[in-house]
Design a protein around this motif. Structure first.
Motif, PDB file in Angstrom:
ATOM      1  N   ALA A 159       2.245   5.965  -9.496  1.00 26.58           N
ATOM      2  CA  ALA A 159       2.648   5.619 -10.612  1.00 26.58           C
ATOM      3  C   ALA A 159       4.461   5.161 -10.358  1.00 26.58           C
ATOM      4  CB  ALA A 159       2.429   7.353 -11.556  1.00 26.58           C
ATOM      5  N   ALA A 160       5.043   6.142 -10.021  1.00 26.42           N
ATOM      6  CA  ALA A 160       6.477   5.725  -9.943  1.00 26.42           C
ATOM      7  C   ALA A 160       6.925   4.699  -9.001  1.00 26.42           C
ATOM      8  CB  ALA A 160       7.133   6.961  -8.355  1.00 26.42           C
ATOM      9  N   LEU A 161       6.102   3.543  -8.138  1.00 21.89           N
ATOM     10  CA  LEU A 161       6.331   2.396  -7.662  1.00 21.89           C
ATOM     11  C   LEU A 161       6.078   1.860  -9.261  1.00 21.89           C
ATOM     12  CD1 LEU A 161       7.300   0.507  -5.202  1.00 21.89           C
ATOM     13  CD2 LEU A 161       4.295   0.377  -4.754  1.00 21.89           C
ATOM     14  N   VAL A 162       5.216   1.743 -10.257  1.00 17.39           N
ATOM     15  CA  VAL A 162       4.251   0.994 -10.699  1.00 17.39           C
ATOM     16  C   VAL A 162       6.308   0.456 -11.610  1.00 17.39           C
ATOM     17  CG1 VAL A 162       3.685   0.109 -12.974  1.00 17.39           C
ATOM     18  CG2 VAL A 162       2.094   0.611 -10.601  1.00 17.39           C
ATOM     19  N   LEU A 204      -0.087  -7.138 -12.676  1.00 17.01           N
ATOM     20  CA  LEU A 204       0.618  -6.256 -12.009  1.00 17.01           C
ATOM     21  C   LEU A 204      -1.338  -5.575 -11.898  1.00 17.01           C
ATOM     22  CD1 LEU A 204       2.287  -4.417 -10.451  1.00 17.01           C
ATOM     23  CD2 LEU A 204       2.882  -3.271 -12.817  1.00 17.01           C
ATOM     24  N   LEU A 205      -1.417  -4.734 -10.710  1.00 14.29           N
ATOM     25  CA  LEU A 205      -2.475  -4.051 -10.379  1.00 14.29           C
ATOM     26  C   LEU A 205      -2.248  -3.397  -9.513  1.00 14.29           C
ATOM     27  CD1 LEU A 205      -4.701  -7.459  -9.589  1.00 14.29           C
ATOM     28  CD2 LEU A 205      -4.918  -6.471 -11.520  1.00 14.29           C
ATOM     29  N   ALA A 206      -3.697  -2.175  -9.573  1.00 16.06           N
ATOM     30  CA  ALA A 206      -3.533  -1.504  -8.392  1.00 16.06           C
ATOM     31  C   ALA A 206      -4.657  -0.057  -8.690  1.00 16.06           C
ATOM     32  CB  ALA A 206      -2.686  -0.271  -9.254  1.00 16.06           C
ATOM     33  N   ALA A 227       0.830  -1.404  -0.611  1.00 15.58           N
ATOM     34  CA  ALA A 227       0.218  -0.086  -0.286  1.00 15.58           C
ATOM     35  C   ALA A 227       0.809   1.349   0.202  1.00 15.58           C
ATOM     36  CB  ALA A 227      -1.130   0.107   1.352  1.00 15.58           C
ATOM     37  N   VAL A 228       0.234   2.317  -1.100  1.00 13.51           N
ATOM     38  CA  VAL A 228       1.217   3.795  -1.413  1.00 13.51           C
ATOM     39  C   VAL A 228       0.589   4.317  -1.322  1.00 13.51           C
ATOM     40  CG1 VAL A 228       3.232   2.754  -1.998  1.00 13.51           C
ATOM     41  CG2 VAL A 228       1.705   3.259  -3.354  1.00 13.51           C
ATOM     42  N   PRO A 229       0.885   5.639  -1.046  1.00 19.37           N
ATOM     43  CA  PRO A 229      -0.394   6.921  -1.043  1.00 19.37           C
ATOM     44  C   PRO A 229       0.087   6.747  -2.614  1.00 19.37           C
ATOM     45  CG  PRO A 229       2.224   7.071   0.011  1.00 19.37           C
ATOM     46  CD  PRO A 229       1.944   6.016  -0.377  1.00 19.37           C
ATOM     47  N   THR A 230      -1.623   7.254  -2.628  1.00 18.85           N
ATOM     48  CA  THR A 230      -1.807   6.767  -4.274  1.00 18.85           C
ATOM     49  C   THR A 230      -0.731   8.275  -5.681  1.00 18.85           C
ATOM     50  OG1 THR A 230      -4.516   7.299  -3.642  1.00 18.85           O
ATOM     51  CG2 THR A 230      -4.046   7.530  -5.870  1.00 18.85           C
ATOM     52  N   ALA A 231      -0.380   8.820  -4.583  1.00 16.57           N
ATOM     53  CA  ALA A 231       0.945   9.988  -5.110  1.00 16.57           C
ATOM     54  C   ALA A 231       2.103   9.613  -5.758  1.00 16.57           C
ATOM     55  CB  ALA A 231       1.681  10.998  -4.865  1.00 16.57           C
TER      56      ALA A 231
END
Lengths: 292, 279
Positions: free
Chosen positions: A260-263, A277-279, A253-257
């Protein structure tokens, strides 16, 4: 109703509940008041209703609520988070509210019915005998039926079922008089839907203030889930903070912001090792597939 | 929003609380049981302090009530303001156009009525029943005297109970303080004070003055002022007072002092309630 606070402080003995709070809410604005327990939200709300007095300047349309409470009270409607367990029956309570505020009993009954509460059926039951959700619906109906200029909603849907919550949101959107709304809520869906700005309190001070869009971006969370059978990828994921949730599924779980960077990072590092891969937004039950 | 409307709304909502607590019914039952006991055992030909038959029963009952009424009033009111504050009732009601003064007055009025009504109903009914059953005359003047004294005492202790509930935020502590207030009122009667006077060699005038400030003592003396002002009847404090103000004065003090004390206490409690933070 225009709300203004200038250097407002409130102390309870040695404890400073509010420290030097300066805010202004324009007439018709919709603001969320957020913050952890004990951050000063309830104190601020009670000061707005003239129940507590503090230092500094607090005015509603230029009037001090502590000094002019009688004048302002008919223009303020309040829905508490926990409805008091009154012994008075539902009909008496509704009549008392209508008698004090004006409006009609039939309008309250109509709004309550839309929220899923049949006021006629429970009219003679003691208010305290209703469930928490029913009590909250009754109070929400009396507040929405009044032609208030300031609506103070303290976790107004905390005890409501999802359908009633959706109806409450719709009714709030459809209010004809466009009141100033102050919403104390931790529900992101409510903040996203109803408010333009957010004030975050922490330890009695303003910790953050700005547009609700910016606040939501910083505070809403999403879950990134991926499937891999590669052992080296699993080691990297564990180091990156992912948890193994099923045999070959990993989750973080990460902040929505930061989504994109994590993906991007996952794709860059693991590349072909990722099978799915799902978000998904934590508020939403529906996952969104991320194209690999 | 008129003050009368606010009073009516607050009283109506509080009535449900009073009815739920069965306070009215409890008071009525206590009064009837007490009255029945005294009528049954008191209606004999014996004479006590010049009272015979129905008069004796009424005198015994009125004296029991002088001790009982303050306790009923204190227990019924010591958790009103702090209780409403704790359960969110005050916050909800005062978010409507109800003034603090209106809420306090409406609540006081209803609680006082709930305490006085059973007394006004039970005493005359029991006197009439006793009279019909045993064929004795009803001492109407003494009955009226008892009702006046009882009402004045209830008003005084209702105010003291509300004062406690306004000043003491913790409900359990408030109840304990109410019981202590009652115990102190009962203890500061002749026997306790005379014991203190003898033990610490206090001047009699100061001890009697302290005793005369006790509303329960005043009420007791007001009831006894119908009898002969003798030391054996009144006790030392009553005898001392009766010699200074006379029996009519004693009756006036018995009614007036609890009322004055109650009004002062209530005004102070209301001022505090209206001035300070509500929650």
């Amino acid at each position: 109703m225009r709300v203004e606070l200038k250097n407002v402080c409130k102390r309870f003995g040695k404890f400073a509940a509010l420290q030097d709070v300066t805010l202004a809410f324009a007439s018709g604005s919709r603001t969320a008041l957020v913050g952890p327990n004990g951050s000063g939200k309830s104190t601020l709300v009670r000061m707005l209703m003239g129940m507590l007095e503090g230092d500094g300047e607090l005015t509603l349309d230029g009037l001090d609520p502590a000094q002019r409470r009688q004048e302002l009270a008919p223009r303020i409607a309040y829905v508490p988070q926990v409805a008091p367990r009154l012994w008075a029956n539902v009909r008496d309570l509704v009549r008392a509210t209508v008698g004090l505020r004006g409006g009609t009993e039939s309008r309250v009954v109509e709004i309550a019915a839309q929220l899923g509460l049949d006021l006629e059926a429970v009219a003679l039951r003691p208010f305290r005998a209703l469930s928490g959700g029913m009590r909250q619906k009754a109070l929400a109906a009396t507040a929405l039926a009044s032609a208030a200029d300031l609506l103070i909603l303290d976790e107004p849907t905390a005890s409501m079922d999802p359908r009633s919550r959706a109806t409450f949101h719709r009714l709030l959107d459809d209010l004809p008089q466009r009141p100033t709304v102050l919403l104390c809520s931790h529900r992101l869906e409510e903040i996203r839907r109803h408010v333009d700005s957010v004030v975050e309190l922490a330890e009695g001070k303003i910790a953050w203030q700005g547009a609700s869009r910016d606040w939501l971006e910083a505070h809403s969370e999403c879950v990134v889930e991926l499937r891999t059978v590669d052992q080296r990828a699993g080691e990297w994921l564990a180091l990156r903070g992912f948890c193994r949730v099923r045999s070959d599924w990993w989750q973080l779980a990460v902040p929505t912001a930061q989504r994109a960077a994590l993906v991007s990072e996952v794709i860059r590092e693991l590349d072909d090792a990722v099978l799915d891969l799902l978000a998904r937004d934590l508020e939403s039950a529906e996952p969104q597939a991320v194209p690999l | 929003m008129t003050f009368a409307t606010q009073l009516a709304v607050v009283a109506r909502l509080d009535l449900a609380e009073v009815r739920r607590s069965r306070w009215l019914a409890s008071c009525l039952i206590v009064h009837f049981l007490l009255a029945a006991a005294f009528v049954l055992v008191g209606l004999r030909e014996s004479s006590v302090l010049g009272f015979t038959g129905m008069g004796r029963a009424l005198m015994s009952l009125s004296h029991a009530l002088v001790f009982l009424l303050p306790l009923l009033a204190l227990v019924a009111t010591a958790q009103v303001v702090n209780g409403a504050r704790d359960d969110g009732t005050l916050e909800l009601l005062l978010s409507h156009p109800v003034s603090r003064r209106g809420w306090f007055a409406g609540t006081t009025l209803l609680r006082l009525c709930a305490l006085v009504a059973p007394l006004l109903v039970a005493m005359p009914i029991m006197a009439i029943v006793g009279s019909l059953a045993f064929g004795q005359d009803i001492p109407w003047s003494y009955l009226a005297r008892t009702l006046l004294v009882g009402t004045s005492l209830l008003a005084c202790y209702t105010a003291i109970g509300l004062w406690i509930s306004t000043f003491v935020r913790n409900q359990a502590k408030a109840l304990m303080l109410a019981v202590l207030a009652w115990a102190a009122s009962v203890a500061f009667l002749d026997f306790g004070l005379v014991g203190m006077m003898l033990q610490w060699r206090l001047p009699p005038a100061s001890v009697f003055s302290i005793a005369a400030l006790n509303p329960v003592q005043c009420a007791r003396l007001a009831l006894l002022s119908a009898a002969q002002p003798e030391l054996s009847t009144f006790g030392p404090v009553g005898f001392w007072l009766a010699n200074r103000v006379g029996t009519v004065g004693l009756f006036a003090i018995g009614i007036g002092w609890p009322l004055l004390l109650g009004l002062t206490t209530w005004t102070h409690a209301q001022a505090r309630f209206c001035r300070r933070d509500l929650l």
